[in-house]
Write a protein that holds these residues in place. Structure first.
Motif, PDB file in Angstrom:
ATOM      1  N   LEU A  31       0.865  -1.180   0.000  1.00 26.05           N
ATOM      2  CA  LEU A  31       0.000   0.000   0.000  1.00 26.05           C
ATOM      3  C   LEU A  31       0.898   1.226   0.000  1.00 26.05           C
ATOM      4  O   LEU A  31       1.548   1.531   0.994  1.00 26.05           O
ATOM      5  N   PRO A  80      -6.820   2.530  -0.074  1.00 21.99           N
ATOM      6  CA  PRO A  80      -6.277   2.187  -1.397  1.00 21.99           C
ATOM      7  C   PRO A  80      -7.234   2.537  -2.526  1.00 21.99           C
ATOM      8  O   PRO A  80      -8.455   2.373  -2.404  1.00 21.99           O
ATOM      9  N   CYS A 103      -2.427   4.728  -2.421  1.00 21.88           N
ATOM     10  CA  CYS A 103      -3.435   5.053  -1.414  1.00 21.88           C
ATOM     11  C   CYS A 103      -3.610   6.549  -1.220  1.00 21.88           C
ATOM     12  O   CYS A 103      -2.674   7.334  -1.403  1.00 21.88           O
TER      13      CYS A 103
END
Length: 453
Positions: A31, A80, A103
């Motif tokens: 992420l 995200p 993200c």
């Protein structure tokens, strides 16, 4: 599905991302987000956490990230964007693989974090949307490939001695560029061209223009891919603007255009000498007016200003032209859907989200204020003396990072685009960088002065 069931809370894009995670045997998700200085950060989670990431977000300590928040405000969440899902080709092993999701950062109240660079750009793009425009950007990032020493550390020894558009054997990096291109294409890029640049070891890979947010995401991804593939080939890739003195530095020329709600190019006017509309000229006027301020963001390092000097194909003068490259803005020979202009000052060390936000905000202000960019300058401004530049009304870009930060602090439009949090934290970090640089004694100084005085 990754966890064996489907949630009604998931959007179609999130559901599609979950299906890809299963189909492509993804083990881990990275992420990703960026700090204020543009460094890509990531939190790695097992793939079975994907649905939770989409529905609840993943929490992290924001106080440890450059320019984010204080310890007492540390709880932050990563949300995200499912449309940014991409498998990381260099992390595939045949049995399992890693993928990334870019993200947005959310604060503990659930609101978009004002210090998140991606959110800063989204805010500026929302203003463009309110004015009836979407923004398209086509970047041209340049980089150097250098050899490593016996200990694996980067040097400034160029990987090859090629020049502009050279072929092998002078261009020894054609295979590395090919590997970079294949990797980018696996991650969804549409590559338009690649070639050796002017300086030894310098290269350029151009990918197709896209909406501004996707382009900023792509620039961040591009830099990561170039570095990763270079490492696989035992060389070092750098986006440092001027790693070697007295040769050309690396820029990131950016082509920009606006489109209206009907999908028409708002910059196009086939009846104009340069195929540009009044909207384009006003936008250009805003870019020229606010250039000193956004230069702090588009050229954010002390080293950036060693590229922005006359004689090395980098722009120094705040002017526009269709024929010479000494001006900040160049208008290419293009019309209709392709009508645009090229901003030549940015370099690839910038935070792409903040850099594009600052430039776009400057242009939008130009539209709102009916800014006038003046006439095209078709002479080589490098040959002008100070008196002639004054006659033409041509100013220069800031000559140092300190000057650029001062211009940023004095420009309400660019500061507002970045927001109070980012503009203050950014200026603070850059002032510190300048202060540290002032204490450093270079080899040039010792070579010049040690025995002379």
């Amino acid at each position: 599905m990754t966890n064996g069931n489907s949630s009604s809370d998931l959007s179609p894009n999130e559901q599609a991302a979950l299906e890809k995670i299963d189909e492509q045997n993804i083990d881990f998700l990275r992420l990703q987000f960026t700090d204020i200085l543009g460094t890509v950060k990531n939190v790695s989670v097992p793939a079975h956490q994907a649905e939770k990431a989409f529905t609840e977000g993943i929490y992290f300590d924001g106080s440890s990230i450059e320019g984010f928040v204080r310890i007492q405000e540390s709880d932050m969440r990563l949300d995200p964007d499912p449309e940014t899902f991409a498998v990381l080709p260099w992390r595939s092993n045949g049995e399992g693989a890693s993928a990334r999701l870019i993200c947005d950062v959310v604060d503990r109240t659930g609101a978009p974090f004002e210090g998140g660079p991606r959110q800063v750009l989204q805010s500026v793009l929302a203003k463009a949307d309110d004015m009836g425009y979407s923004v398209s950007i086509g970047p041209e990032p340049e980089f150097f490939l250098f050899e490593k020493d016996d200990d694996g550390n980067a040097t400034t020894v160029a990987h090859d001695n090629g020049g502009y558009f050279d072929l092998a054997p002078k261009d020894l990096a054609s295979d590395i560029r090919r590997d970079i291109i294949f990797t980018l294409e696996q991650m969804g890029f549409e590559i338009e061209a690649s070639h050796h640049e002017v300086a030894r070891g310098q290269h350029e890979i151009n990918f197709k223009y896209d909406d501004a947010l996707t382009t900023a995401d792509n620039i961040a991804t591009f830099r990561a891919v170039v570095r990763a593939v270079a490492e696989q080939n035992d060389v070092h890739a750098t986006f440092m603007p001027k790693p070697i003195g007295e040769i050309n530095g690396s820029g990131m020329h950016s082509h920009i255009s606006l489109f209206d709600d009907d999908g028409n190019n708002a910059f196009a006017d086939d009846d104009d000498e340069f195929n540009l509309s009044e909207t384009a000229y006003k936008f250009m006027g805003g870019v020229l007016e606010h250039a000193p301020a956004f230069t702090a963001v588009t050229n954010p390092t002390v080293n950036s200003y060693k590229r922005l000097v006359p004689g090395y194909e980098a722009p120094v003068y705040i002017a526009w032209s269709d024929v010479n490259r000494s001006a900040l803005i160049r208008v290419p020979d293009a019309a209709g859907v392709s009508a645009r202009f090229e901003i030549r000052s940015p370099d690839p060390s910038c935070n792409p989200y903040l850099a594009l936000a600052a430039v776009i905000a400057a242009g939008l202000d130009g539209i709102a204020s009916d800014a006038d960019p003046g006439d095209a300058v078709r002479e080589d401004i490098y040959e002008f003396d100070e008196e002639k530049r004054a006659e033409y009304g041509i100013d220069t870009l800031p000559g140092s990072l300190g000057e650029a930060v001062t211009a940023l602090e004095n420009d309400e439009v660019v500061r507002d685009a970045l927001g109070d949090h980012v503009s203050e934290k950014f200026a603070e970090a850059k002032r510190q960088e300048v202060a540290e640089y002032k204490t450093f004694v270079s080899a040039w100084e010792t070579d010049r002065y040690l025995e002379k005085f």
